[in-house]
Design an enzyme around this catalytic site. Structure first.
Site, short mmCIF file in Angstrom:
data_model
loop_
_atom_site.label_atom_id
_atom_site.label_comp_id
_atom_site.label_asym_id
_atom_site.label_seq_id
_atom_site.Cartn_x
_atom_site.Cartn_y
_atom_site.Cartn_z
N ASP A 1 -8.88 -9.34 -0.19
CA ASP A 1 -9.69 -8.29 -0.81
C ASP A 1 -9.00 -7.68 -2.03
OD1 ASP A 1 -7.77 -6.82 0.55
OD2 ASP A 1 -9.18 -5.43 1.50
N ARG A 2 -7.73 -8.03 -2.25
CA ARG A 2 -7.02 -7.59 -3.44
C ARG A 2 -6.69 -8.79 -4.32
NH1 ARG A 2 -5.14 -3.64 0.26
NH2 ARG A 2 -4.95 -1.55 -0.63
N SER B 1 -4.52 -6.41 6.54
CA SER B 1 -4.44 -6.61 5.10
C SER B 1 -3.07 -7.17 4.70
CB SER B 1 -4.77 -5.31 4.36
OG SER B 1 -4.89 -5.52 2.99
N ASP C 1 -5.85 -10.96 3.37
CA ASP C 1 -7.27 -10.93 3.74
C ASP C 1 -8.18 -11.05 2.53
OD1 ASP C 1 -6.58 -8.32 2.89
OD2 ASP C 1 -8.26 -7.44 4.00
N ASP D 1 -4.09 -10.97 -1.57
CA ASP D 1 -3.34 -10.57 -0.39
C ASP D 1 -3.90 -11.35 0.80
OD1 ASP D 1 -5.77 -9.25 -0.23
OD2 ASP D 1 -4.93 -7.38 0.50
#
Length: 623
Positions: free
Chosen positions: A333-334, A170, A331, A329
């Site tokens: 996902d945020r 992440s 990867d 971010d």
């Protein structure tokens, strides 16, 4: 195929080892099992240097598989992320899945999916995992390109996979990597799967010879790239969230956006999302558009860190005169969001503020698409350390609100439970800028969140002549002012962390379940204490917490008489000791400055009195 040289094994036989039977056994196992020349060499070099302390730390401790899967520094050792540990993990995971689904037809037909980000070794770790499962007669869906994390859980649901793995750390520093596991239901694993998988790993530590055989990647009929079978349908599902009117609004709206992938995987996926929902092309932060495992312009590639991680995004936005900044971010996902303010600077929304905005938006959008729907059958979810704003909305609007433990592993599984009970789950969020809009993906999804945030901004501009900041203030006017402070101190010494929390739960002369009763010499009194490490809760009749507890992590929540709620907890993936504080005003309370000042005063006192940074040599967040 990577193999240790016979010379290295012979060298070890002729070398004097530590004399510690346990350590020497672990050294021999590593050299015998490891097939990666670089990590084998690291261990051999340490043996030659007689660095027994380092070897004992690396080889006599094992990285624990938990509900976050694995995450650690990439280096040699059973306590770290490397090829041998990944092979061992894949073997254990495979045997666990086989035990849960004993019919071989399920392995061949449903299989497992692997994705990976742009970090060092991510692709290699995914391939080694695929080899293990192929050799066990599983169908394996292995993406042939970098993917955003949300596509792995989406693939599980779309193709009916038994499980999925995303190789990513992440937003961690470049030295780290991780192994994130999803179950058959498309959500991250929770107990008892985590303990079951860990036990299975421990029973399958010795690599089988075929676990390193790369020929399986070249000639197996059970290996597929799921991209074309999955990704177009993800975007179709995203588009279905928007009416034709919203799509037309997006196409005409003059708002401009700057986007950063933070040297990660998000750029092509957010670009497709913008195209699908007819948003105008964003301005890219070109220095951060391509995946780069070095993260050269942002050593801490975490947009949650604040403006220090978004300096290039802000610079680009000012140069191109764009109004809103979106950043994923690495990867994807945020999602971080900033908007131009009246003074010409950019207002960076925290995760709780974005949760309030997107919660309002999800309800607004759902009502527009389903004007006759029964809102009482809808639900929203947030974690216990996040703002209570969704709860305040629920009281007025009539939907149901649920709170879970920290992490989308809990919220995703809660969403499944609610769906099975006939509820429509509109939204879930966590203050760490994680957002789940709808249930197409049962995890945080920075790609869909970017599309929804941009569409919300266009909708507000075109229908109400409002900015995101203005809408946020209106939300607080309606549901009450919610202000939060979420931050952390850094502590790299686990015994110190243990001592800090043990002091808090044995506060009165070492007596158990005696916690602080106030701060600032009695100025602010504590009404309730909930300790999810021990299971104690002073607010319940039996003094037992209703949320699940875990003795392996620290988490204490203090509720003050003035309504301020503060949670102290450790991070499961970083050397951070976090604190989350929120003050909630009633809709009729309009002196927001007074509420803010009270919160600031209390948080500073809590950090000083409870964490004792100077005494415990803690490092404060630099932002």
């Amino acid at each position: 195929m990577c193999q240790p040289t016979s010379q290295m094994i012979c060298q070890l036989k002729n070398m004097t080892l530590s004399g510690d039977p346990e350590l020497d056994s672990q050294i021999r196992k590593w050299i015998r099992w490891d097939r990666c020349p670089s990590t084998s060499a690291q261990i051999m070099d340490a043996v030659k240097a007689q660095d027994w302390e380092t070897l004992r730390k690396r080889l006599c401790n094992r990285i624990t598989f938990g509900t976050a899967g694995l995450r650690a520094c990439m280096r040699a050792g059973f306590d770290s992320m490397n090829e041998l540990v990944v092979v061992q993990t894949a073997q254990g995971l495979c045997e666990y899945i086989k035990a849960q689904y004993p019919k071989s037809e399920d392995w061949k037909e449903r299989g497992i999916v692997f994705g990976y980000d742009g970090r060092y070794n991510s692709h290699r770790f995914a391939e080694l995992s695929a080899i293990v499962f192929l050799n066990n007669n599983f169908r394996v869906y292995l993406f042939k390109r970098l993917v955003a994390t949300p596509f792995v859980p989406y693939t599980i649901l779309r193709l009916g996979c038994l499980a999925g793995v995303m190789v990513t750390a992440s937003h961690n520093p470049k030295e780290d990597n991780g192994y994130k596991v999803y179950w058959t239901n498309g959500a991250q694993i929770i107990p008892p799967h985590d303990a079951g998988i860990h036990e299975s790993i421990m029973q399958n530590l010795e690599p089988r010879s075929e676990s390193w055989d790369e020929t399986a990647l070249c000639c197996s009929d059970f290996l597929d790239d799921p991209y074309d079978a999955v990704v177009p349908f993800y975007y179709d599902a995203l588009k279905r969230n928007f009416s034709c009117k919203l799509l037309e609004m997006n196409a005409k709206c003059p708002i401009s956006f700057t986007y950063s992938a933070m040297h990660g995987v998000g750029h092509p996926y957010v670009k497709q999302a913008f195209e699908k929902v007819r948003l105008k092309p964003f301005v890219s932060v070109v220095e951060q558009a391509e995946a780069d495992p070095e993260f050269p312009t942002t050593p801490m590639p975490n947009p949650e860190e604040g403006k220090t991680s978004l300096l290039l995004s802000i610079k680009t936005a000012k140069q191109k005169k764009t109004e809103i900044i979106l950043a994923n971010d690495p990867d994807a996902d945020r999602l971080a969001v900033a908007e131009i303010a009246e003074d010409g600077n950019y207002k960076l929304f925290n995760g709780n503020e974005l949760g309030a905005l997107l919660g309002w938006w999800c309800l607004e959008n759902y009502r527009a698409r389903n004007p006759d729907a029964d809102i009482s059958k809808c639900a929203m979810i947030s974690s216990t350390v996040s703002s209570k704003i969704l709860g305040s909305m629920a009281k007025q609007e009539g939907f149901e609100f649920y709170e879970t433990l920290t992490g989308f592993k809990w919220m995703g599984n809660k969403a499944i439970d609610l769906q099975q009970a006939g509820k429509t789950v509109l939204f879930a969020f966590e203050e760490a800028i994680g957002f789940m809009v709808g249930t197409a993906v049962l995890d945080k999804d920075g790609v869909s969140a970017a599309a929804h945030t941009a569409t919300m901004a266009c909708y507000l501009r075109c229908t109400q002549c409002m900015t995101l900041q203005e809408k946020l203030r209106e939300i607080y006017e309606t549901y009450g002012y919610h202000n939060s402070i979420c931050s952390y101190v850094i502590c790299r010494c686990p015994p110190v962390i243990e001592r800090i929390f043990q002091r808090l739960r044995n506060f009165d002369n070492g007596q158990p379940n005696t916690y602080p009763k106030s701060i600032l010499n009695g100025t602010y009194e504590i009404e309730h204490v909930r300790d999810l490490t021990t299971g104690y809760d002073s607010s319940t009749s039996d003094k037992k917490a209703t949320l699940p507890t875990s003795s392996s992590s620290q988490m204490i929540t203090f509720t003050f008489q003035n309504g301020v709620v503060v949670t102290l907890r450790t991070s499961g993936t970083e050397p951070k000791v976090k604190y989350y504080a929120e003050i909630v005003g009633k809709p009729e309370e309009k002196n927001w400055l007074k509420l803010t000042n009270t919160l600031n005063t209390m948080v500073e006192a809590i950090v000083e009195e409870f964490y004792q940074p100077a005494k415990n040599n803690l490092e404060r967040k630099k932002d």
